[in-house]
Every structure is written in structure tokens, then in C-alpha cells.
Design a protein around this motif. Structure first.
Motif, mmCIF file in Angstrom:
data_model
loop_
_atom_site.group_PDB
_atom_site.id
_atom_site.type_symbol
_atom_site.label_atom_id
_atom_site.label_comp_id
_atom_site.label_asym_id
_atom_site.label_seq_id
_atom_site.Cartn_x
_atom_site.Cartn_y
_atom_site.Cartn_z
ATOM 1 N N MET A 125 0.780 -1.397 0.138
ATOM 2 C CA MET A 125 0.087 -0.108 -0.007
ATOM 3 C C MET A 125 0.637 1.414 -0.149
ATOM 4 S SD MET A 125 -3.318 -0.280 0.149
ATOM 5 C CE MET A 125 -4.105 0.622 1.422
ATOM 6 N N GLN A 126 1.764 1.259 0.844
ATOM 7 C CA GLN A 126 2.756 2.342 1.026
ATOM 8 C C GLN A 126 3.514 2.601 -0.579
ATOM 9 O OE1 GLN A 126 5.504 3.073 4.298
ATOM 10 N NE2 GLN A 126 4.422 1.283 5.289
ATOM 11 N N LEU A 127 4.056 1.697 -0.840
ATOM 12 C CA LEU A 127 4.871 1.702 -2.203
ATOM 13 C C LEU A 127 3.483 2.362 -3.132
ATOM 14 C CD1 LEU A 127 6.867 -1.359 -2.008
ATOM 15 C CD2 LEU A 127 7.746 0.762 -2.153
ATOM 16 N N LYS A 128 2.359 1.628 -3.455
ATOM 17 C CA LYS A 128 1.567 2.201 -4.333
ATOM 18 C C LYS A 128 1.088 3.938 -4.339
ATOM 19 C CE LYS A 128 -1.758 -1.827 -5.838
ATOM 20 N NZ LYS A 128 -2.820 -2.045 -5.640
ATOM 21 N N LEU A 129 1.047 4.181 -3.094
ATOM 22 C CA LEU A 129 0.852 5.502 -2.372
ATOM 23 C C LEU A 129 1.802 6.504 -2.874
ATOM 24 C CD1 LEU A 129 -1.316 7.183 -0.873
ATOM 25 C CD2 LEU A 129 0.581 6.930 1.185
ATOM 26 N N TRP A 130 3.270 5.975 -2.746
ATOM 27 C CA TRP A 130 4.251 6.820 -3.107
ATOM 28 C C TRP A 130 4.320 7.024 -4.509
ATOM 29 C CZ3 TRP A 130 5.356 10.573 0.156
ATOM 30 C CH2 TRP A 130 5.445 10.073 1.355
ATOM 31 N N LEU A 131 4.357 5.634 -5.266
ATOM 32 C CA LEU A 131 4.398 5.664 -6.723
ATOM 33 C C LEU A 131 3.254 6.781 -7.289
ATOM 34 C CD1 LEU A 131 5.826 3.840 -8.453
ATOM 35 C CD2 LEU A 131 4.180 2.531 -8.683
ATOM 36 N N LYS A 132 1.898 6.605 -6.697
ATOM 37 C CA LYS A 132 0.849 7.722 -7.236
ATOM 38 C C LYS A 132 1.592 9.083 -7.161
ATOM 39 C CE LYS A 132 -2.970 4.461 -6.700
ATOM 40 N NZ LYS A 132 -3.742 4.030 -5.649
ATOM 41 N N LEU A 133 1.913 9.432 -5.890
ATOM 42 C CA LEU A 133 2.324 10.777 -5.720
ATOM 43 C C LEU A 133 3.539 11.200 -6.723
ATOM 44 C CD1 LEU A 133 2.598 13.177 -3.475
ATOM 45 C CD2 LEU A 133 4.460 12.222 -2.878
ATOM 46 N N TYR A 134 4.494 10.047 -6.923
ATOM 47 C CA TYR A 134 5.616 10.504 -7.802
ATOM 48 C C TYR A 134 5.095 10.685 -9.256
ATOM 49 C CZ TYR A 134 9.081 10.044 -4.231
ATOM 50 O OH TYR A 134 9.880 10.388 -3.091
ATOM 51 N N PHE A 135 3.886 9.858 -9.472
ATOM 52 C CA PHE A 135 3.411 9.962 -10.787
ATOM 53 C C PHE A 135 3.022 11.692 -11.093
ATOM 54 C CE2 PHE A 135 3.152 5.475 -11.962
ATOM 55 C CZ PHE A 135 3.514 5.908 -13.382
ATOM 56 N N THR A 136 2.487 12.110 -9.953
ATOM 57 C CA THR A 136 1.972 13.566 -10.155
ATOM 58 C C THR A 136 2.893 14.407 -10.024
ATOM 59 O OG1 THR A 136 0.110 12.814 -8.493
ATOM 60 C CG2 THR A 136 0.360 14.929 -8.835
ATOM 61 N N ILE A 137 4.141 14.345 -9.307
ATOM 62 C CA ILE A 137 5.172 15.478 -9.418
ATOM 63 C C ILE A 137 5.863 15.150 -10.790
ATOM 64 C CG2 ILE A 137 7.526 15.788 -8.141
ATOM 65 C CD1 ILE A 137 6.154 15.102 -5.638
ATOM 66 N N LEU A 138 6.222 13.777 -11.127
ATOM 67 C CA LEU A 138 6.961 13.908 -12.429
ATOM 68 C C LEU A 138 6.117 13.702 -13.860
ATOM 69 C CD1 LEU A 138 8.989 12.525 -10.294
ATOM 70 C CD2 LEU A 138 9.542 10.875 -12.236
ATOM 71 N N MET A 139 4.883 14.417 -13.366
ATOM 72 C CA MET A 139 3.817 14.668 -14.812
ATOM 73 C C MET A 139 4.665 15.323 -16.040
ATOM 74 S SD MET A 139 1.062 13.558 -15.630
ATOM 75 C CE MET A 139 0.162 13.038 -14.283
ATOM 76 N N PRO A 140 5.334 16.375 -15.682
ATOM 77 C CA PRO A 140 6.025 17.121 -17.068
ATOM 78 C C PRO A 140 6.965 16.057 -17.694
ATOM 79 C CG PRO A 140 6.185 18.346 -14.989
ATOM 80 C CD PRO A 140 5.679 17.142 -14.515
ATOM 81 N N VAL A 141 7.571 15.009 -17.042
ATOM 82 C CA VAL A 141 8.392 14.064 -17.511
ATOM 83 C C VAL A 141 7.892 13.281 -18.187
ATOM 84 C CG1 VAL A 141 10.248 12.352 -17.104
ATOM 85 C CG2 VAL A 141 10.424 14.470 -15.920
ATOM 86 N N ILE A 142 6.513 12.679 -17.448
ATOM 87 C CA ILE A 142 5.753 11.738 -18.038
ATOM 88 C C ILE A 142 5.211 12.234 -19.464
ATOM 89 C CG2 ILE A 142 3.487 10.248 -17.512
ATOM 90 C CD1 ILE A 142 4.186 10.317 -14.692
ATOM 91 N N ILE A 143 4.755 13.215 -19.424
ATOM 92 C CA ILE A 143 4.342 13.712 -20.964
ATOM 93 C C ILE A 143 5.236 13.569 -21.884
ATOM 94 C CG2 ILE A 143 3.425 15.784 -22.292
ATOM 95 C CD1 ILE A 143 2.366 16.709 -19.531
ATOM 96 N N TYR A 144 6.550 13.743 -21.724
ATOM 97 C CA TYR A 144 7.606 13.618 -22.742
ATOM 98 C C TYR A 144 7.827 12.128 -22.949
ATOM 99 C CZ TYR A 144 8.191 18.508 -24.031
ATOM 100 O OH TYR A 144 8.049 19.732 -24.312
ATOM 101 N N VAL A 145 7.678 11.343 -21.833
ATOM 102 C CA VAL A 145 8.061 9.938 -22.031
ATOM 103 C C VAL A 145 7.278 9.354 -23.035
ATOM 104 C CG1 VAL A 145 7.750 7.583 -20.766
ATOM 105 C CG2 VAL A 145 9.030 9.662 -19.775
ATOM 106 N N PHE A 146 5.683 9.801 -22.878
ATOM 107 C CA PHE A 146 4.594 9.171 -23.886
ATOM 108 C C PHE A 146 5.228 9.850 -25.248
ATOM 109 C CE2 PHE A 146 2.199 8.460 -20.088
ATOM 110 C CZ PHE A 146 1.869 6.962 -20.140
ATOM 111 N N LEU A 147 5.562 11.061 -25.308
ATOM 112 C CA LEU A 147 5.840 11.673 -26.688
ATOM 113 C C LEU A 147 6.927 10.854 -27.290
ATOM 114 C CD1 LEU A 147 5.115 15.226 -26.132
ATOM 115 C CD2 LEU A 147 3.841 13.785 -27.640
#
Lengths: 365, 237
Positions: A95-117
């Protein structure tokens, strides 16, 4: 809990790095004509996946961003204000790992957009090795961040405290320098990242306009980017003043002396930028003098702004954006000297009139 | 006990109830606060017409949230307020530097940069107040803090921090010492030393404005007046 983490940690991260994102957005979207924007973006992305050097630059940038995020979260977790997060340690590991993963998805959003592109473009151009590389590197980064935070929240009591290393050299710390020592001793990473970003953005601006030839306005735009990179640093300095320097307000220190101290601090903080400036200005004294004045008044404006908005980060950001546009317009329209003089004089006047009317402790509340 | 609200235009009565004329009082007045109004947002904390104190030791008592620290922070020039504050006819708003050179304020919960040493903080006070370094050394020895002065403030206990703030407060020779909760976190022996020091300074013609939740031991310290903040006004007990 995720909502709370996003509203506190993620929101604060984006707020504190507004200057960085502002300049980043300008480089990515504001540097070319709107009609050329898609071509420019595509060229940038292709440069990042079509050669080993390009992909190395992309991965290093992600790694630096992830490092910044990691230290930001680590610093927040160490402060008493975020003690409530330690409650998550009672959750199951998964649960903890999932929670932190979701938070980092939010914080790394600018990078994630470029990952998909980048993945989409790699497949489209049959650059499968690049696509595989991205699919390995990015998940490793985000899982690594989540794992480190889980370790730090749940198992921090297992870490042995290290004896501080003493070099036997004692520096005398005059009063004016205390905010500087606060940065060096208590916020070294923030200072380092600020200076690194400032350097990168300064150079990026010079490269971006390299085809224009020598122009004082390019130097000032580069300095504007550097000044904006100091937004969080100035915010931190005022926070330090409200928390730890309030006692000095009942002492017989004149407001002029306080202004002089701030200018001295800004002068010292800006030494690296001034070195870049002098080397980029080819020792043109007029350009150098303008650059010194512009950067000094820029930092003093940021300070006055944090006083005006009473340490309210949301308001600070709005005004920062306004400052960016006004400063940019003044530079491009050749009003830079007048702008710097008016800005500095206005900020000094504000400080003289308002300092004794401000409740420093009350600003935090 | 007689509660006398001190409003604008009214005379101040002493403990025995004998009313003195304003002109008679003016020659003795050390600190004068007039038309004071202080709000935090919409919450009004203080609102009174006039409050004067003479030379001597004055104790402001009262529970949490009554406005004691706010009043002290007003007098020490730390927070904005409506009204006038004068010390020996020096107006805080008109001559803030001169005013601040005549007072010394020790906060209830002092906070200093954690990376500076006690000695560096003391040096700053000595320099700012143009005081004698020897005086600071004697004060540090008196409060048994000399051995810790080279340590960083971040490593101090709350009692040590409080003693450091008292040492800093006694550096120089101001006319009025404002000590907010000087007895909290310090041990009994240090409290006795503080009482002695206050008596010594009063003997030299200095004045004190103290606040405390705890009762001040009257056999150790003779108080000239006791005040309390009641319903945003200062009353003499």
C-alpha cells in the motif's frame, strides 16, 4: 491520504519550482513562432532519441529532475510540519509503495508527458532501442523514488546517526552573512540546484539566441532567467528571517543598514551569474553595469514581493509571472536601464516605508 | 483587589487610591502608551486609551491569549499597531532607532539561527548596543553559560536558550528591560540569579516590565505595580 499528499507535497513542489517551470515553458514553447512550434518540438524530441548522445542527455535530465524531487521530499519529511506523513508507516508495504508511486506520478507529470511523446516517436521512426531504453529508465526512476521514500518513512530509525565531520576551520559569521550561512549550512542542496539551474538557463538563453549576434538584450534575458531561478531561494531567505531573525527587530538597526545588508547578500549570491555575465559580455562595461544593476534589482524585487504577498506562495507566483512579462517587455523595448533603476528605487522605497510596519512573525501564520 | 481600567483622559490611581494630577505624573512617566489598538485580522487583542508606567519593577500578569506578549511586542517595536508609544518622551514611530536603543526585549520563546554559536550571538548584541565585551563575559559567567558559548545554538536545551536570551537582554544599559516570561524553562537557581540582577539594575535606576504566568516571589523581588489585561484593557491590581 493520496489527496493529502498531493495537496501538500506535490502542490508545494510545483509552487517552489515555479521559476524553473516558467523558464522551461518559455524555452519549449515561447522561443519560436507559433507556426513553427510543432516542427520545433518534433525536432527537439527527435534529437533526444536519434543518437546515443541525445538519449544520454534526456536520461541525465530525468535523473537530475528525479534527484531534485527526491531531496525535496526528503527535506519535507524531515521537517516537523510533515510529521503526519509518518502515519503512512502503519500501512502495508504494498500500500505504501502504491501511495508513493501515485504521488511521484503527479510530481513527475512534466516528464511523463515527454516519456509518452518520446516512446510514440521512437516507434514511429523505428528507433526501438531508444523506446526500450526509455521503458527501462523511466520506470526504474519512478520505482526507485518510491522505494527510497518508503525506506525513509518506515525504516528511518535503523539509520545510524553520523558524527559531523569537523575541519577545524572556524569562520567568523558577521550578522549580515547569517542568511547566507543559512543557505550554505541548512539549505545546501537548494542552493546548489538553484545555481545549477541558473547556469543552465543562462547558457540556454545565450545558445537560443546565438544566431542573433552580440546584443545586450540577450544577456539581460539570460539574466532574467537566472533571476527567476532564484525565486525559491529568496522565499527561503525571508522564511528564515521570519522564523529566526525576528529578535533583531527590537534592536537599534536602521532600515538603511538592513537594506545595505540585503544588497550585500544578493551581491554575494549573484557572484557566479556575474562571472557568466562578464565572460559573455566580452568585457563591455556598459553591458556589464546594466547586467549587475538588472540582476540586483531583480532579486531585491523578489524580496519585496515576498514581503508584499506575506509569504503566500500562490500570490507570489502570480506576481512572478507578471514580473517576467514586464521585465521581458522592458528588455526587448530597450527600456532595461530605466526598468532596473525604477525597480530598485521602488523596492528600496517600499522597504524603507514598510519594514517597521510588518509583523515578521505574523507573516508565517 | 481594586481593578482600575486606564482609559484615555482619566487619571491613574496608585495602590492606596490617592489620585495624582497628570502634570505631577508626567515628570515621572517612563513609558506612555496612548490610544492603542491592535488587531490580528478581525480579532482585536488590545484596545485602550492610556497606560503609563514610572520607574520601577512592573509585573503584567494573566493567562494565555490575554495579550501580554502582544503588548510587549508593541513596546519593543516588533509589530505594527495603532496609537503612540513613548519612552522618556522618545516616540517609537518618530524615532524608532533611538527608542530601540533605550529598551531591551527578551522574548518568551526566543528563536535564533541554529547554526550560530552563543558567542557569535552575544558578539552581535555587544556590537549593536555598543556595549563592553567584558560585561557580556561577566553575564555569561553569572548565568553559568560560559562553557557552552562556543556551541551552536541548535544544540542548546530550552533552558540554555532562555538563559542566552537573558544574557543578551542584559547587554548594554537600556532604560527599560522588557522580559516576557523570564522564568519559564530556567531552573530555580537561575531564577534567583535573575531576581538579584534585576534588583541590581533597579538600584542603578533601570526599570523592568515583566510578564509571568507564575507568581513572582515578592520576598525575592519587590514589585512596584502589578497589572493585568482584562477585556483588551490594562488594569492595575
Amino acid at each position: 491520504m493520496l489527496k493529502l499528499l498531493i495537496n501538500s507535497l506535490a502542490k508545494e513542489f510545483y509552487q517552489q519550482h515555479a521559476g524553473f517551470f516558467l523558464v522551461g515553458i518559455y524555452i519549449l514553447f515561447g522561443a519560436v513562432e507559433p507556426s513553427q512550434l510543432i516542427g520545433y518540438q518534433k525536432a527537439l524530441l527527435l534529437a533526444g532519441i536519434s543518437s546515443p548522445v541525445g538519449i544520454a542527455i534526456v536520461f541525465v535530465s530525468w535523473f537530475l529532475y528525479a534527484t531534485k524531487v527526491h531531496f525535496f521530499i526528503k527535506e519535507k519529511l524531515a521537517s516537523a510540519k510533515y510529521n503526519f506523513i509518518k502515519e503512512t508507516a502503519a500501512l502495508e508495504k504494498k500500500m505504501q509503495l502504491k501511495l508513493w508511486l501515485k504521488l511521484y506520478f503527479t510530481i513527475l507529470m512534466p516528464v511523463i508527458i515527454y516519456v509518452f511523446l518520446l516512446i510514440g516517436l521512437s516507434i514511429n521512426y523505428s528507433l526501438f532501442i531508444s523506446a526500450i531504453g526509455i521503458l527501462i529508465v523511466f520506470p526504474t526512476l519512478i520505482f526507485g523514488l518510491s522505494w527510497l521514500t518508503y525506506q525513509s518513512v518506515t525504516l528511518s530509525f535503523l539509520i545510524n546517526e553520523k558524527e559531523p565531520v569537523r575541519f577545524g576551520i572556524k569562520f567568523k559569521k558577521p550578522f549580515f552573512s547569517w542568511p547566507l550561512f543559512h543557505l550554505l549550512k541548512e539549505q545546501p542542496l537548494m542552493l546548489l540546484m538553484c545555481k545549477l539551474l541558473s547556469f543552465v538557463f543562462f547558457k540556454a538563453m545565450l545558445w537560443m539566441f546565438a544566431d542573433v549576434g552580440y546584443d545586450i538584450r540577450i544577456l539581460l534575458v539570460a539574466l532574467l532567467a537566472s533571476v527567476l531561478c532564484h525565486a525559491v531561494l529568496i522565499f527561503t531567505l525571508l522564511k528564515f528571517e521570519t522564523e529566526y531573525m525576528n529578535f533583531s527587530k527590537s534592536l537599534q538597526l536602521s532600515t538603511y543598514k538592513r537594506i545595505f545588508n540585503w544588497l550585500l547578500i544578493f551581491g554575494i549570491i549573484l557572484i557566479p551569474e556575474w562571472i557568466f555575465l562578464i565572460s559573455a559580455a566580452h568585457f563591455n562595461l556598459y553591458a556589464i553595469a546594466n547586467g549587475l544593476l538588472f540582476s540586483l534589482s531583480g532579486l531585491f524585487f523578489l524580496l519585496a514581493l515576498v514581503y508584499i504577498v506575506r509569504l503566500d506562495m500562490d500570490n507570489y507566483l502570480k506576481w512572478l509571472l507578471f514580473f517576467f512579462f514586464i521585465a521581458m517587455w522592458s528588455i526587448l523595448a530597450h527600456y532595461y536601464l530605466l526598468f532596473s533603476l525604477v525597480l530598485l528605487a521602488g523596492c528600496i522605497l517600499y522597504y524603507l516605508l514598510m519594514f517597521n510596519k510588518i509583523d515578521l512573525k505574523g507573516m508565517e501564520e | 483587589m481594586l481593578l482600575i481600567p486606564l482609559r484615555q483622559g482619566t487619571s491613574v490611581s496608585n495602590k492606596s487610591g490617592i489620585t495624582k494630577s497628570k502634570t505631577e505624573l508626567k515628570s515621572k512617566i517612563l513609558l506612555c502608551l496612548t490610544n492603542i489598538n491592535k488587531k490580528y485580522g478581525s480579532h482585536e487583542v488590545l484596545n485602550f486609551g492610556e497606560w503609563n508606567i514610572d520607574n520601577g519593577i512592573h509585573w503584567l500578569k494573566g493567562g494565555n491569549g490575554t495579550g501580554k506578549s502582544t503588548l510587549f511586542r508593541i513596546i519593543s517595536g516588533q509589530i505594527p499597531f495603532k496609537g503612540e508609544v513613548t519612552l522618556n518622551e522618545i516616540n517609537l514611530k518618530n524615532e524608532p532607532i533611538k527608542f530601540r536603543s533605550k529598551i531591551s526585549f527578551a522574548e518568551a520563546e526566543p528563536q535564533y539561527p541554529l547554526f550560530v554559536s552563543g558567542q557569535e550571538l552575544i558578539n552581535f548584541y555587544v556590537e549593536t548596543r555598543k556595549a563592553d565585551g567584558k560585561q557580556a563575559e561577566e553575564l555569561a559567567a553569572y548565568f553559568e553559560m560560559a562553557a557552552f558559548l562556543d556551541n551552536k545554538i541548535g544544540g542548546y536545551s530550552s533552558g540554555m536558550l532562555k538563559k542566552l536570551s537573558l544574557i543578551c537582554a542584559f547587554i548594554g544599559s537600556p532604560d527599560l528591560y522588557i522580559l516576557d516570561e523570564p522564568l519559564i524553562t530556567i531552573d530555580v537557581a537561575s531564577a534567583d540569579k535573575l531576581y538579584q540582577l534585576i534588583k541590581e539594575k533597579v538600584g542603578q535606576g533601570r526599570s523592568f516590565l515583566l510578564s509571568s504566568h507564575q507568581e513572582v516571589s515578592t520576598d525575592k523581588l519587590k514589585l512596584d505595580t502589578v497589572f493585568q489585561i482584562v477585556d483588551k484593557q490594562i488594569v492595575q491590581l
